[in-house]
Design a protein around this motif. Sequence first.
Motif, PDB file in Angstrom:
ATOM      1  N   GLU A 306      -7.191   6.344  45.124  1.00 56.90           N
ATOM      2  CA  GLU A 306      -6.866   7.748  45.375  1.00 56.90           C
ATOM      3  C   GLU A 306      -5.669   7.816  46.299  1.00 56.90           C
ATOM      4  N   SER A 330      -6.096  10.155  35.407  1.00 57.02           N
ATOM      5  CA  SER A 330      -6.157  10.839  36.697  1.00 57.02           C
ATOM      6  C   SER A 330      -7.084  12.040  36.630  1.00 57.02           C
ATOM      7  N   SER A 332      -6.268  14.932  37.580  1.00 60.40           N
ATOM      8  CA  SER A 332      -5.440  16.132  37.463  1.00 60.40           C
ATOM      9  C   SER A 332      -4.336  15.893  36.429  1.00 60.40           C
ATOM     10  N   SER A 335       0.027  14.997  37.659  1.00 58.47           N
ATOM     11  CA  SER A 335       0.692  13.783  38.119  1.00 58.47           C
ATOM     12  C   SER A 335       2.009  13.576  37.370  1.00 58.47           C
ATOM     13  N   SER A 384       2.109  13.093  43.197  1.00 60.52           N
ATOM     14  CA  SER A 384       1.300  14.311  43.118  1.00 60.52           C
ATOM     15  C   SER A 384       1.264  14.972  44.488  1.00 60.52           C
ATOM     16  N   GLU A 388      -5.341  13.016  44.740  1.00 61.22           N
ATOM     17  CA  GLU A 388      -5.465  12.591  43.358  1.00 61.22           C
ATOM     18  C   GLU A 388      -6.282  11.302  43.260  1.00 61.22           C
ATOM     19  N   TYR A 390      -7.281   8.149  40.521  1.00 61.77           N
ATOM     20  CA  TYR A 390      -6.711   7.593  39.300  1.00 61.77           C
ATOM     21  C   TYR A 390      -7.380   6.278  38.917  1.00 61.77           C
TER      22      TYR A 390
END
Length: 495
Positions: A306, A330, A332, A335, A384, A388, A390
């Motif tokens: 993260e 991810s 979101s 990114s 980002s 985030e 990932y």
Amino acid sequence: MIKKISMIVLALFLLLPSWSQAGSWKEDPSGVPGQWYVGTTPSYVAPSKQPILFVHGLNSSSNTWWDDNNMYDTAYQNGYETAFIDLYPTKNMWDNGALLAQKIRDIYNYYGEKVVIVAHSKGGIDTQSALVHYGAFPYVSRVITLSTPHHGSQLADLAYSSWAGWLAGILGNKNDATYSLQTGYMSYFRDVTDQHANVSKIPIYTFGGTKWGSFGGSLYWGGLYLSGYGSNDGAVTVKSSRLPYATELKVGDWNHYSIKEGSSTFNLFKDYLNETAIQSSGTLNQTTERNSASYHDASSLIRGGEYQGKTQEKIQVEEGATSITFDWMSSSPSSRVILKDPAQKVYSSFTVKKDESDYFKGAYHHTLTLQTPIAGEWTLESTSSNQEEYLLNVSFESSLNDAVMVDVNQDEISLKKKDSKVSLQQDMTIEFYKNGKLKEGKLKPKQNGTFKLPKLGEGVYNVTIDLNGSKGKNKFNRTLIKSVYVDANGKVYGE
């Protein structure tokens, strides 16, 4: 029309032409676990035709058989009575097996005869649990499984690994069902099931699929990861769909969803729905090769974490790799992902798609495939403005993919080099779950490259092995993920 048992049937429905649904209802069934439903009775049911009970899979419900699916209608048009049941969508085979066993008895009493069970995905495991461990076998004549992970799913192993487990947890996809589908735990289930006295009471027929769907589809990324374990349908490998004592009716070009469609498979198993089934035209899997479900070539590099702002991962690409796929997953879609090759050439044309699969549903994939990549260190950067999470999966097409393999021998896990010219350095991270609690730690290998499991008691040990290897001057990175189950007596399960 579908009628909920114990509810008043409000109205009859005029049947539509054969291409439409067999019956209609004002709203879908409730999805309440334990509720079961009866389909419209055909105008004529041949005495030889047994009722079909359809059992859904993971994160699903009874409506999977008629929503965007003509399985219910196909069964009706062929003159079969049908029943559908809702199980717990996220519970394990023990909870669902106990519930299903009770309802199978009720359905048997309703029809006054045995039923044939057609089960999709994990529904096949729940069904076998009901028949073998909870005594429902007298009420069933045979079972047909459609892409059931009889030996577990390596996607479940990935979801509970040290690199990916936290992301699956954030997305809400870690539950009793996915936990039980880890290959180590399923090795235990197979042991206590396949040796049970009831296992031979009911014949089982299996189907497996080999298609992932189109690029960017909900099964594509699962298929990409599972390709290191062999042919698969985007969620389950063909090897896992098989049982040594079951008859395999067909392996075809279905994905994990299309295999349960009536137009895809009904005509292939309809001759096994009668009181006296035809002699099998399939193949009895009398032997199962060792490591059939757990074999894994070293084709992936896994990383995760993260960040906020910017982060990067380094990837070593070996000379001779024919293609490489970067999949940045991810939490979101915002990114910004770029890739730099060893010559500092920048690639930014990533395809962005949302994941709709069972294990990482809700994640966003940023994907790029390159042919004949140049050797050396590549850098993937992501930016980002928000917090985030990932997971990076790098998939290689390379001759080095089969350079090493993992072996489990009681309480030890070892790496075996299949190429004597390869040298390895490895780190192992183990995550141990018991009663929902996690313990994590780094392990150091012995001089012979063997790791000894810590004695933490009963539970699933999910092991992540990160490799830094070389063959001459050719360097490579890979990740191997393995799960094993240790029972209350200290016995280890996992091939």
